[in-house]
Design a protein around this motif. Structure first.
Motif, PDB file in Angstrom:
ATOM      1  N   LYS A   1      -1.677   1.761  -8.711  1.00 55.72           N
ATOM      2  CA  LYS A   1      -2.573   2.075  -7.607  1.00 55.72           C
ATOM      3  C   LYS A   1      -3.875   1.281  -7.680  1.00 55.72           C
ATOM      4  O   LYS A   1      -4.547   1.091  -6.664  1.00 55.72           O
ATOM      5  CB  LYS A   1      -2.883   3.578  -7.603  1.00 55.72           C
ATOM      6  CG  LYS A   1      -1.651   4.456  -7.416  1.00 55.72           C
ATOM      7  CD  LYS A   1      -2.002   5.930  -7.590  1.00 55.72           C
ATOM      8  CE  LYS A   1      -0.768   6.824  -7.523  1.00 55.72           C
ATOM      9  NZ  LYS A   1      -1.103   8.250  -7.779  1.00 55.72           N
ATOM     10  N   ARG A   2      -4.239   0.829  -8.879  1.00 52.27           N
ATOM     11  CA  ARG A   2      -5.513   0.123  -9.063  1.00 52.27           C
ATOM     12  C   ARG A   2      -5.368  -1.403  -9.033  1.00 52.27           C
ATOM     13  O   ARG A   2      -6.372  -2.111  -9.123  1.00 52.27           O
ATOM     14  CB  ARG A   2      -6.153   0.537 -10.395  1.00 52.27           C
ATOM     15  CG  ARG A   2      -6.453   2.021 -10.505  1.00 52.27           C
ATOM     16  CD  ARG A   2      -7.364   2.294 -11.690  1.00 52.27           C
ATOM     17  NE  ARG A   2      -6.769   1.872 -12.955  1.00 52.27           N
ATOM     18  CZ  ARG A   2      -5.987   2.643 -13.711  1.00 52.27           C
ATOM     19  NH1 ARG A   2      -5.699   3.868 -13.327  1.00 52.27           N
ATOM     20  NH2 ARG A   2      -5.504   2.195 -14.851  1.00 52.27           N
TER      21      ARG A   2
ATOM     22  N   GLU B   1       0.833  -1.200   0.000  1.00 50.36           N
ATOM     23  CA  GLU B   1       0.000   0.000   0.000  1.00 50.36           C
ATOM     24  C   GLU B   1       0.869   1.252   0.000  1.00 50.36           C
ATOM     25  O   GLU B   1       0.535   2.261  -0.622  1.00 50.36           O
ATOM     26  CB  GLU B   1      -0.924  -0.003   1.221  1.00 50.36           C
ATOM     27  CG  GLU B   1      -2.059  -1.008   1.125  1.00 50.36           C
ATOM     28  CD  GLU B   1      -2.956  -0.755  -0.079  1.00 50.36           C
ATOM     29  OE1 GLU B   1      -3.346   0.420  -0.297  1.00 50.36           O
ATOM     30  OE2 GLU B   1      -3.253  -1.719  -0.813  1.00 50.36           O
TER      31      GLU B   1
ATOM     32  N   GLU C   1      -0.087   5.110 -12.380  1.00 49.27           N
ATOM     33  CA  GLU C   1      -1.514   5.162 -12.048  1.00 49.27           C
ATOM     34  C   GLU C   1      -2.127   3.765 -12.020  1.00 49.27           C
ATOM     35  O   GLU C   1      -2.970   3.460 -11.172  1.00 49.27           O
ATOM     36  CB  GLU C   1      -2.252   6.053 -13.052  1.00 49.27           C
ATOM     37  CG  GLU C   1      -1.883   7.526 -12.955  1.00 49.27           C
ATOM     38  CD  GLU C   1      -2.088   8.073 -11.548  1.00 49.27           C
ATOM     39  OE1 GLU C   1      -3.187   7.855 -10.982  1.00 49.27           O
ATOM     40  OE2 GLU C   1      -1.151   8.694 -11.017  1.00 49.27           O
TER      41      GLU C   1
ATOM     42  N   PRO D   1       3.109   1.186  -4.016  1.00 48.03           N
ATOM     43  CA  PRO D   1       2.274   0.449  -4.977  1.00 48.03           C
ATOM     44  C   PRO D   1       2.989   0.045  -6.256  1.00 48.03           C
ATOM     45  O   PRO D   1       2.559  -0.909  -6.916  1.00 48.03           O
ATOM     46  CB  PRO D   1       1.114   1.418  -5.259  1.00 48.03           C
ATOM     47  CG  PRO D   1       1.621   2.762  -4.851  1.00 48.03           C
ATOM     48  CD  PRO D   1       2.575   2.526  -3.729  1.00 48.03           C
TER      49      PRO D   1
END
Length: 360
Positions: free
Chosen positions: A293-294, A242, A290, A245
């Motif tokens: 993060k998902r 977390e 990006e 990432p």
């Protein structure tokens, strides 16, 4: 169960010797070197990895044959190569290199082969068409040269000694798909895949055994190469992911259809086959940041296992029950933590895993 440990195979030889001495102290059964021309990470993202403080360039990979030859004479541990391809070198050259390194390594050498991956071939101008055809031709030639000293046809031969106490190097093949499993059984001494679910692994190994029986060969050793991130617990590793990432981007070595199951688009596109196709350096680093993060951790765990030694051993037990005899541990803990935390975690977990695995 036997345990092999991947050496870093990144700059420098001294770093790899240090890792080798650690492997000896742990009591592992063999050590392995990687064959990558580039690393798994886009260079523009590397500064975000804790390991960047110790390794400035993620693409600083050494030649694996040279690393094995440089270090193999100073240890009784067997060296293995996980894995090279038959695109950059054809079968006869691979056979000669393997025989040479087998002679240099006191404990012997294992030649690991696969069909290849785009990142080590395409950016360097190699023809990446029909790689499995090339591998099949190479395996045929290598098997003949190792077994008889001669090419399957013609006058080609290798006069290197094949009758010493170490014999000839074993050949292990990385395979998952039906044709590759068939080639493994027909030509190889060992099977070296990335993880599949235990029931799939069992079916794949059955296909390997049946191919070996048809070829009149012994069943190859059943191995596997799981990536592992150690921690005090699985939950503690999830907490680290977390915070960092970008580490989860290792999941892009899984094919797009696996990403689809988790509702996330693969950075390489909907038809990407993962490790076979992906060239991280050609992707947009901002988009990768990006995407990271998902990525759900459950997707990452399709490729990499998280946790302490007891949790990792529990993941291995179902595989042992369906035939797994050996693993090559792809420890990526060092990319996940700062160097001092990596040393603490591995110092506590690796000795315990060795103990647990030798009891499986």
């Amino acid at each position: 169960m036997k345990l092999g440990l991947l050496l870093p195979t990144v700059h420098s030889i001294a770093l790899n010797e240090m890792a080798l001495r650690g492997a000896e102290a742990l009591g592992v059964d063999d050590v392995w070197v990687l064959d990558h021309m580039m690393g798994l990470t886009h260079p523009a993202l590397w500064s975000e990895f804790p390991a960047a403080s110790a390794l400035p360039d993620p693409d600083a990979f050494l030649d694996p044959f040279c690393v094995a030859a440089a270090l193999g004479g100073g240890t009784d541990l067997r060296f293995g190569l996980s894995v090279t391809d038959a695109v950059r070198r054809a079968g006869p050259d691979l056979a000669r290199a393997a025989l040479t390194v087998n002679d240099a390594c006191r404990g012997g050498f294992v030649l690991g082969l696969g069909s290849g991956e785009a990142e080590s071939l395409v950016p360097y101008g190699y023809d990446y068409k029909r790689p499995v055809d090339r591998l099949e031709a190479a395996l045929r030639d290598i098997r003949s040269l190792l077994d008889t000293g001669n090419m399957p046809s013609g006058s080609g031969r290798i006069g290197l000694d094949r009758s010493g106490p170490k014999g000839v190097p074993e050949v292990w093949v990385a395979a998952k798909m039906p044709r590759m499993l068939e080639l493994t059984g027909r030509y190889a001494d060992g099977w070296l895949p990335l993880p599949s679910p235990p029931e799939e692994y069992a079916a794949q190994y059955q296909a390997v055994r049946e191919a070996a029986e048809r070829a009149g060969r012994p069943a190859p050793t059943a191995s596997m190469v799981p990536a592992v991130i150690f921690g005090d617990s699985r939950d503690s590793v999830l907490g680290v992911l977390e915070d960092v990432p970008v580490v989860k981007l290792i999941a892009y070595y899984l094919p797009a259809y696996v990403w689809d199951r988790y509702g996330v688009e693969h950075p390489g596109g909907p038809n990407c086959r993962g490790q076979i196709d992906l060239i991280p350096h050609e992707l947009d680093p901002k988009a990768l940041r990006e995407t990271a993060k998902r990525i759900p951790v459950e997707l990452v765990e399709e490729l990499a296992w998280f946790g302490n030694a007891d949790e990792i051993a529990a993941r291995l037990k179902p595989y042992a029950e369906v035939g797994l005899e050996h693993i090559v541990l792809g420890d990526v803990t060092g990319t996940t933590y700062a160097p001092e935390e990596t040393a603490r975690v591995l110092g506590g977990q690796l000795p315990r895993l060795v103990e647990l695995m030798h009891a499986l």
